[in-house]
Each structure stands twice: as structure tokens, then as C-alpha cells.
Design a protein around this motif. Structure first.
Motif: not given
Length: 373
Positions: A124-132
Motif C-alpha cells: 500500500g505504499l506509494n513507491v517509485i524505483h530508479l534503476p542503477k
């Protein structure tokens, strides 16, 4: 009220992480009027509420810095060792998220971080992933920040090894990072003019590698440079790993899966120092002295190159825009010169491997580079 955004870096450090943090922060603060809260030391800092306010002044001067100003760790949200016990920390992370009045959590990391991000999004968390990652093995993105810098470092190492190999008539093997994906070894091998490139995706035979070396000697070249991915294996070792992985996939109970994972770890552990083993085998097969160079962590250290600074800045700034738009549960992928949102369920658990018919592979073959098959 201004949106509050949490940010953390997880997994191995990688050049361009600070550029991405800065890109996110400058766009979020300067363009959208948001507030940033940094969590120290990755998932562990998130679970324990170890925070730092990321103001505009805190972001100043970090563009060219290697590593990550936030620190990192390799913890899993659902299985973290705390006080000697393995705990599911997702509920605790949810409490930290609420306590800090976060509207979104941005997680910078590789494939493992994508899995953690999806688990938190599912909770339920608002999450964004940035790929490294320097391995460039994250699915659904054209590139990952960190790869270009590591490619430059690995290429320069191969360049430098040529002179020693030529002077002493030796086989020089250079082991590069890449457990599952061979992008770094393939790219550096081509750019650095390696004579043989060994990848995790293409199991090799010692006979084939030795034949390439002997063929070069027959043409007057009494040396060879071999670029070896750390995950490269000969045919028999690769088959043993595949069989062990199949046992893990087919296990039905938690006990059976734990036993299968232990067996897989035992198989992999028994194949450590495989590059040194290969060096000994090539000496016996060719009569040429062999030496091994392992670059290790130097590949992901130091100042990020311009390409990684640009990529990290683009992806970070794009993440701020997606937060403003309310786009969550996504990874911000590199797409050509732009970016694109990709749902986390299309990223987590998937790996971007080198296709055996990829253009880079064909280029290596066209150049006469041996691939060990």
C-alpha cells in the motif's frame, strides 16, 4: 501542503547514484516545491527511521561524487536480521512511512531493490524505483546509471593489460563483474580489443578457448587477453548450476526450498575462483604462462562519467515529474533519450540478460573474438 518524498539507495554502490539523487531533489524542490527526506543505509535505515533532511544545500556539490551520500545496504524488507532474528519489516516500514508523512518513497537500486519496491507497493505504499547497476541487468530499461562508468574503467584495464600480455607472451585473464549478465564484460571486451570474451549467457569449453589461443599463436601472436565475467562458467559447471536452480524452482514446501537453496549455494561456492582454475587449464593446454587480474570493486568506484551523470539526472528529474502526476508503483526506465514509466510487476523478478544473438555478440564474432563456444 508540500508533498514529502522519501529517498534511499540500496544494493551495491554505483557511479551516478548521487547524480540521480540530485536530479530528483533539484526537480522536486525547485520545480514542484516538494520536501525530501533521505533514509541512511538503504532498507535498514528505512526500517529504523534513520533520516536526514535533503535540502537544496545538502544536494550541492554531489553531482561528481562517487558512491552514495545516503549509504546503502542489501537488506530485504520481508527478511531482515534484527537483533539476531529474521523479521518481516514491512509493517515497521509502513509505520515509518506514515510517521514521516510521506507521499512517496523513491528507491534507487538494482534488481533486488525492484523486488523490495514491489513488496512495499503491494503493501500500500506509494513507491517509485530508479534503476542503477553497473551490470545493466535490470529488466525493461535501455540502460542503468553506473554501467557507462564501469564500462570505461573495465575498458581501460583491458587496454593496459595488452602491453603486458604482448611483452611477456602470456595469456592475461581479466575478471569483470557480472554474476548473471555479461553486458559489462561484452562491452569492455569489444571496446578494449580482448581476444576472447567469456559470458554467463554462453557457457564455454576450455578446448574452444585454447583453440582460439593456439590459432592466434599459429598466426604469430604469442599472447592473448581474455575478458571473463565473474558469472561465466564452463559447460559442466553451468549445467550443475542450472540443475540446482531447477531444484529451487520446483521445490513445493518452505523446507524443500530452503534445502534446495542451500544446495545451490554449495554448488556455486564450489565454483569460486573459477578464473584461476581456467588460467591453470589454459597453461596446460597451450604451454603459455597465464596470469589473472580481478578488478573487483574498482569497477564501481570513483567519479561517475558524463554519461552516467546525464542518465542519473534525467531519470531523477523524471521521477519528480511522476510524483507530481501521482504515478506510483513504477520504475522510471531509460528509453532512448527519454524515460518511460514501467509497472513494477514487469520489472521485479526479471533479469536483462545478453541474448545470444544480440548485435554486440554478433559484432564480437565478426571481429574474430572467441566466445568459448
Amino acid at each position: 501542503m508540500a508533498k514529502r518524498v522519501g529517498v534511499l539507495t540500496a544494493g551495491g554502490d554505483s557511479p551516478g547514484l548521487n547524480a540521480a539523487i540530485r536530479g530528483l531533489g533539484k526537480a522536486a524542490i525547485g520545480r514542484f516545491g516538494m520536501e525530501l527526506v533521505g533514509f541512511r543505509d538503504g532498507i535498514r535505515g528505512l526500517a529504523t527511521n534513520n533520516t536526514i533532511e535533503l535540502t537544496a544545500s545538502a544536494l550541492s556539490g554531489i553531482l561528481t561524487a562517487g558512491g552514495t551520500i545516503l549509504g546503502t545496504s542489501r537488506d530485504k524488507v520481508q527478511r531482515m536480521v534484527v537483533d539476531g532474528e529474521v523479521r518481516d519489516m514491512i509493517p515497521a516500514i509502513g509505520e515509518v512511512y506514515a510517521r514521516n508523512n510521506l507521499d512517496c518513497l523513491v528507491m534507487l537500486g538494482g534488481g533486488g531493490t525492484a523486488k523490495n519496491a514491489k513488496r512495499l507497493a503491494d503493501a500500500g505504499l506509494n513507491v517509485i524505483h530508479l534503476p542503477k547497476t553497473i551490470d545493466k541487468d535490470v529488466a525493461q530499461t535501455d540502460n542503468t546509471f553506473g554501467f557507462s562508468t564501469a564500462l570505461e574503467i573495465a575498458t581501460e584495464a583491458i587496454d593496459r593489460l595488452h602491453s603486458t600480455a604482448h611483452s611477456h607472451h602470456r595469456i592475461l585473464l581479466v575478471e569483470l563483474m557480472g554474476h548473471r549478465a555479461g553486458w559489462l564484460t561484452l562491452g569492455a571486451g569489444i571496446a578494449g580489443g580482448a581476444d576472447i570474451i567469456l559470458l554467463p549467457e554462453i557457457p564455454y569449453t576450455v578446448e574452444s578457448v585454447a583453440a582460439t589461443i593456439n590459432a592466434r599463436r599459429d598466426k604469430g601472436s604469442n599472447f592473448s587477453v581474455v575478458a571473463v565475467a565473474e558469472g561465466a562458467r564452463d559447460v559442466s559447471d553451468a549445467a550443475a548450476v542450472s540443475a540446482a536452480q531447477a531444484l529451487v524452482a520446483s521445490a513445493k514446501t518452505p523446507e524443500a526450498k530452503a534445502a534446495a537453496r542451500a544446495h545451490l549455494a554449495h554448488v556455486i561456492d564450489g565454483q569460486r575462483e573459477h578464473t584461476f582454475k581456467l588460467a591453470r587449464e589454459l597453461e596446460a593446454a597451450t604451454g603459455l604462462e597465464s596470469r589473472v587480474t580481478i578488478l573487483g570493486y574498482v569497477q564501481r568506484g570513483g567519479t561517475p562519467c558524463a554519461a552516467d551523470r546525464l542518465l542519473g539526472s534525467r531519470i531523477g528529474a523524471a521521477a519528480a515529474w511522476h510524483i507530481d502526476q501521482g504515478d506510483f508503483g513504477i520504475m522510471v526506465a531509460s528509453r532512448g533519450e527519454g524515460t518511460a514509466p514501467v509497472p513494477l510487476d514487469k520489472v521485479a523478478g526479471f533479469t536483462n540478460l545478453v541474448p545470444v544473438d544480440h548485435a554486440w555478440v554478433q559484432t564480437a564474432r565478426d571481429l574474430g573474438t572467441g566466445l568459448g563456444d
